[in-house]
Write a protein that holds these residues in place. Structure first.
Motif, PDB file in Angstrom:
ATOM      1  N   TYR A  19       3.363   1.351  -0.796  1.00 53.20           N
ATOM      2  CA  TYR A  19       1.996   1.465  -0.808  1.00 53.20           C
ATOM      3  C   TYR A  19       1.827   2.859  -0.539  1.00 53.20           C
ATOM      4  N   CYS A  20       0.500   3.190  -1.298  1.00 47.67           N
ATOM      5  CA  CYS A  20       0.073   4.582  -1.049  1.00 47.67           C
ATOM      6  C   CYS A  20      -1.184   4.802  -0.494  1.00 47.67           C
ATOM      7  N   PRO A  21      -1.302   5.231   0.712  1.00 50.27           N
ATOM      8  CA  PRO A  21      -2.435   5.239   1.579  1.00 50.27           C
ATOM      9  C   PRO A  21      -3.388   6.230   0.663  1.00 50.27           C
ATOM     10  N   GLY A  22      -3.043   7.174   0.030  1.00 46.58           N
ATOM     11  CA  GLY A  22      -3.644   8.226  -0.750  1.00 46.58           C
ATOM     12  C   GLY A  22      -4.712   7.442  -1.711  1.00 46.58           C
ATOM     13  N   CYS A  23      -4.020   6.686  -2.640  1.00 46.75           N
ATOM     14  CA  CYS A  23      -4.641   5.936  -3.821  1.00 46.75           C
ATOM     15  C   CYS A  23      -5.232   4.534  -3.254  1.00 46.75           C
ATOM     16  N   GLY A  24      -4.748   3.920  -2.023  1.00 49.33           N
ATOM     17  CA  GLY A  24      -5.056   2.498  -1.822  1.00 49.33           C
ATOM     18  C   GLY A  24      -4.425   1.568  -2.560  1.00 49.33           C
ATOM     19  N   CYS A  26      -0.472   0.239  -4.828  1.00 48.08           N
ATOM     20  CA  CYS A  26       0.905   0.548  -4.629  1.00 48.08           C
ATOM     21  C   CYS A  26       1.429   1.153  -5.785  1.00 48.08           C
ATOM     22  N   HIS A  27       2.561   2.176  -5.680  1.00 46.42           N
ATOM     23  CA  HIS A  27       3.168   2.587  -6.737  1.00 46.42           C
ATOM     24  C   HIS A  27       4.711   1.870  -6.470  1.00 46.42           C
ATOM     25  N   SER A  28       5.490   2.559  -7.548  1.00 48.34           N
ATOM     26  CA  SER A  28       6.870   2.000  -7.746  1.00 48.34           C
ATOM     27  C   SER A  28       7.597   3.026  -8.307  1.00 48.34           C
ATOM     28  N   ARG A  59      -4.791  11.809 -10.334  1.00 49.07           N
ATOM     29  CA  ARG A  59      -3.165  12.062 -10.133  1.00 49.07           C
ATOM     30  C   ARG A  59      -2.841  12.028  -8.719  1.00 49.07           C
ATOM     31  N   CYS A  60      -1.420  11.575  -8.841  1.00 50.11           N
ATOM     32  CA  CYS A  60      -1.049  11.253  -7.130  1.00 50.11           C
ATOM     33  C   CYS A  60       0.579  11.972  -7.379  1.00 50.11           C
ATOM     34  N   HIS A  61       1.123  12.733  -6.608  1.00 48.93           N
ATOM     35  CA  HIS A  61       2.280  13.336  -6.738  1.00 48.93           C
ATOM     36  C   HIS A  61       2.978  13.472  -5.338  1.00 48.93           C
ATOM     37  N   LEU A  62       3.921  12.982  -5.169  1.00 47.62           N
ATOM     38  CA  LEU A  62       4.664  12.856  -3.855  1.00 47.62           C
ATOM     39  C   LEU A  62       6.004  13.033  -3.893  1.00 47.62           C
ATOM     40  N   PHE A  63       6.476  13.334  -2.728  1.00 52.38           N
ATOM     41  CA  PHE A  63       8.022  13.019  -2.557  1.00 52.38           C
ATOM     42  C   PHE A  63       8.192  12.032  -1.397  1.00 52.38           C
ATOM     43  N   HIS A  76      -5.178  13.922  -6.076  1.00 55.21           N
ATOM     44  CA  HIS A  76      -6.472  13.750  -6.375  1.00 55.21           C
ATOM     45  C   HIS A  76      -7.346  13.318  -5.235  1.00 55.21           C
ATOM     46  N   HIS A  77      -6.469  12.957  -3.971  1.00 55.99           N
ATOM     47  CA  HIS A  77      -7.192  12.017  -2.946  1.00 55.99           C
ATOM     48  C   HIS A  77      -6.862  13.003  -1.488  1.00 55.99           C
ATOM     49  N   LYS A  78      -7.545  12.641  -0.499  1.00 56.46           N
ATOM     50  CA  LYS A  78      -7.747  13.543   0.671  1.00 56.46           C
ATOM     51  C   LYS A  78      -6.238  13.612   1.533  1.00 56.46           C
TER      52      LYS A  78
HETATM   53 ZN    ZN Z   1      -0.907   7.703  -4.871  1.00 56.09          ZN
END
Ligand code: ZN
Length: 96
Positions: A19-24, A26-28, A59-63, A76-78
């Motif tokens: 779950y990605c709290p930024g996008c609200g 899920c990512h995989s 856009r969502c970019h994460l480690f 894009h998110h907070k």
């Molecule tokens: Zn995300």
């Protein structure tokens, strides 16, 4: 508790959903395309995950390292530029 849900797709491949709290939502990420530590509680995978690369508005970019999501500044998110704890997937299971 598990921060990931595993969806096996055969031939040694699997998707891990979180779950990605930024996008609200899920990512995989896919193994073995990504390198995964194997921990469902404190996951680490590499390299980074980049969603909707071509669209800055979504856009969502994460480690993900040791159960924490480190968002990159181009999200894009907070949560852009912040590190947050992963959430448990118990309440998000879809019953499959
Ligand atoms: Zn995300």
């Amino acid at each position: 508790m598990a921060k990931l849900r595993k969806d096996e797709v055969g031939q040694g491949r699997a998707f891990y959903v979180f779950y990605c709290p930024g996008c609200g939502n899920c990512h995989s990420f896919e193994v073995p395309r990504w390198t995964f530590s194997g921990s469902m509680d404190k996951p680490t995978f590499t390299p980074s995950l980049l969603c909707n690369q071509s669209d800055p508005a979504s856009r969502c970019h994460l480690f993900v390292t040791d159960g924490k999501i480190k968002y990159q500044p181009d999200c894009h998110h907070k949560f852009a530029g912040q590190t947050v704890d992963m959430v448990e997937l118990e309440d998000l299971a879809d019953g499959r």
